[in-house]
Design an enzyme around this catalytic site. Structure first.
Site, PDB file in Angstrom:
ATOM      1  N   LYS A  13     -56.964 -22.924  -0.505  1.00  0.00           N
ATOM      2  CA  LYS A  13     -56.208 -22.656  -1.634  1.00  0.00           C
ATOM      3  C   LYS A  13     -55.063 -23.619  -1.903  1.00  0.00           C
ATOM      4  CE  LYS A  13     -54.598 -18.355  -0.959  1.00  0.00           C
ATOM      5  NZ  LYS A  13     -53.317 -18.636  -0.744  1.00  0.00           N
ATOM      6  N   ARG A  88     -50.148 -10.977  -4.166  1.00  0.00           N
ATOM      7  CA  ARG A  88     -51.168 -10.471  -3.226  1.00  0.00           C
ATOM      8  C   ARG A  88     -51.399  -8.706  -3.019  1.00  0.00           C
ATOM      9  NH1 ARG A  88     -49.267 -15.235   0.610  1.00  0.00           N
ATOM     10  NH2 ARG A  88     -50.741 -14.848   2.543  1.00  0.00           N
ATOM     11  N   ARG A 122     -56.439 -25.099  12.441  1.00  0.00           N
ATOM     12  CA  ARG A 122     -55.618 -25.709  11.413  1.00  0.00           C
ATOM     13  C   ARG A 122     -54.259 -26.073  12.266  1.00  0.00           C
ATOM     14  NH1 ARG A 122     -53.502 -22.853   5.765  1.00  0.00           N
ATOM     15  NH2 ARG A 122     -52.104 -21.289   7.115  1.00  0.00           N
ATOM     16  N   ARG A 153     -48.769 -23.164  13.522  1.00  0.00           N
ATOM     17  CA  ARG A 153     -48.010 -21.940  13.071  1.00  0.00           C
ATOM     18  C   ARG A 153     -48.079 -20.620  14.039  1.00  0.00           C
ATOM     19  NH1 ARG A 153     -48.945 -21.891   7.050  1.00  0.00           N
ATOM     20  NH2 ARG A 153     -49.089 -19.715   7.120  1.00  0.00           N
ATOM     21  N   ARG A 164     -53.861 -10.891   9.202  1.00  0.00           N
ATOM     22  CA  ARG A 164     -53.531 -11.445   7.640  1.00  0.00           C
ATOM     23  C   ARG A 164     -55.029 -11.312   6.894  1.00  0.00           C
ATOM     24  NH1 ARG A 164     -52.249 -17.497   9.091  1.00  0.00           N
ATOM     25  NH2 ARG A 164     -51.827 -17.789   6.914  1.00  0.00           N
TER      26      ARG A 164
HETATM   27  P1  AMP Z   1     -49.101 -17.930   3.558  1.00  0.00           P
HETATM   28  O1  AMP Z   1     -48.506 -19.409   3.827  1.00  0.00           O
HETATM   29  O2  AMP Z   1     -49.344 -17.989   2.080  1.00  0.00           O
HETATM   30  O3  AMP Z   1     -50.331 -17.674   4.202  1.00  0.00           O
HETATM   31  O4  AMP Z   1     -48.024 -16.828   3.737  1.00  0.00           O
HETATM   32  C1  AMP Z   1     -47.392 -16.919   4.958  1.00  0.00           C
HETATM   33  C2  AMP Z   1     -46.848 -15.345   5.220  1.00  0.00           C
HETATM   34  O5  AMP Z   1     -45.643 -15.025   4.366  1.00  0.00           O
HETATM   35  C3  AMP Z   1     -47.699 -14.042   4.945  1.00  0.00           C
HETATM   36  O6  AMP Z   1     -48.695 -13.969   5.880  1.00  0.00           O
HETATM   37  C4  AMP Z   1     -46.771 -12.935   4.566  1.00  0.00           C
HETATM   38  O7  AMP Z   1     -45.920 -12.922   5.760  1.00  0.00           O
HETATM   39  C5  AMP Z   1     -45.644 -13.939   3.640  1.00  0.00           C
HETATM   40  N1  AMP Z   1     -45.929 -13.961   2.250  1.00  0.00           N
HETATM   41  C6  AMP Z   1     -46.353 -14.947   1.619  1.00  0.00           C
HETATM   42  N2  AMP Z   1     -46.537 -14.665   0.449  1.00  0.00           N
HETATM   43  C7  AMP Z   1     -46.390 -13.221   0.175  1.00  0.00           C
HETATM   44  C8  AMP Z   1     -46.582 -12.386  -0.670  1.00  0.00           C
HETATM   45  N3  AMP Z   1     -46.769 -12.490  -1.817  1.00  0.00           N
HETATM   46  N4  AMP Z   1     -46.205 -10.839  -0.532  1.00  0.00           N
HETATM   47  C9  AMP Z   1     -45.865 -10.960   0.743  1.00  0.00           C
HETATM   48  N5  AMP Z   1     -45.566 -11.573   1.840  1.00  0.00           N
HETATM   49  C10 AMP Z   1     -45.878 -12.826   1.774  1.00  0.00           C
END
Ligand code: AMP
Length: 210
Positions: A13, A88, A122, A153, A164
């Site tokens: 994405k 989300r 990754r 990470r 996740r």
């Molecule tokens: P990502 O980089 O998009 O995978 O986001 C990393 C982490 O940030 C996620 O696993 C959540 O803990 C938090 N996060 C990012 N976007 C959201 C969202 N829209 N709602 C809640 N938590 C979020």
């Protein structure tokens, strides 16, 4: 034009969002990146979000809306944006209706096992945020853009990956129905270029119709 990208973690994405942003002049807004920047700056909001993120859980909605609304209200977003990682949940999508109109939602599809495989290998640049994958040709362990050694990470480690993807399945996939009137689906089983091509065609044709 305002877009949302849906897709499980590891579906590609973020890479797709970068391509669209470059070619269509839309601002890419990744709530995950915004949280990571806030953590790096040791801001209160970021530090509150950090524990949830490390466990692979969703950050509480008040904090998420705060960080999103701050970004979306900046002047550069007036030309249009792509939301990558927001909303989300249905609750977040309902809240988004209050602050922005969404024209199209692109759903990036990738089977569960492939998402796990891509996330496990990754690697991320701590300096510029670029991502790479240990299985990609030419991988050296250093960032291709700035040369900094890459790292894994915390939330790309197996336990967090499982959480996740479970959260995604349970809380985020209902959005596919929620946005069924403006949905464009694409598979990311091929290369990033294969994924981008049909999306680029779709968005370019919209432009021609206007
Ligand atoms: P990502 O980089 O998009 O995978 O986001 C990393 C982490 O940030 C996620 O696993 C959540 O803990 C938090 N996060 C990012 N976007 C959201 C969202 N829209 N709602 C809640 N938590 C979020």
């Amino acid at each position: 034009m305002n877009l949302i990208l849906l897709g499980a973690q590891g579906s590609g994405k973020g890479t797709l969002a970068k391509n669209i942003s470059r070619d269509f002049g839309l601002v890419q807004i990744s709530t995950g990146d915004l949280f990571r920047e806030s953590i790096a700056k040791k801001e209160k909001l970021g530090l509150k979000a950090q524990a949830y993120m490390n466990r692979g859980e969703l950050v509480p909605i008040e904090l998420t809306l705060k960080i999103l609304n701050e970004r979306i209200s900046k002047p550069d977003c007036k030309k249009g944006f792509i939301l990558d990682g927001f909303p989300r949940s249905i609750e977040q999508a309902e809240a988004l209706k209050e602050v922005a109109n969404i024209d199209y939602v692109i759903n990036v599809e990738l089977p569960y096992e492939e998402c796990v495989a891509r996330l496990t290998t990754r690697r991320t640049c701590p300096n510029c945020g670029d991502i790479d994958n240990m299985t990609y040709k030419g991988y050296t362990g250093n960032c291709r853009k700035c040369g900094t050694p890459l790292f894994q990470r915390d939330d790309d480690k197996p336990e967090a990956i499982k959480t996740r993807l479970e959260v995604y399945e349970k809380t985020t996939t209902p959005l596919i129905n929620f946005y069924s009137d403006r949905l464009f689906k694409v598979s990311s089983l091929g290369t990033p270029e294969d994924t981008y091509r049909p999306v680029k065609d779709f968005l370019s044709n919209l432009g021609r119709k206007k």
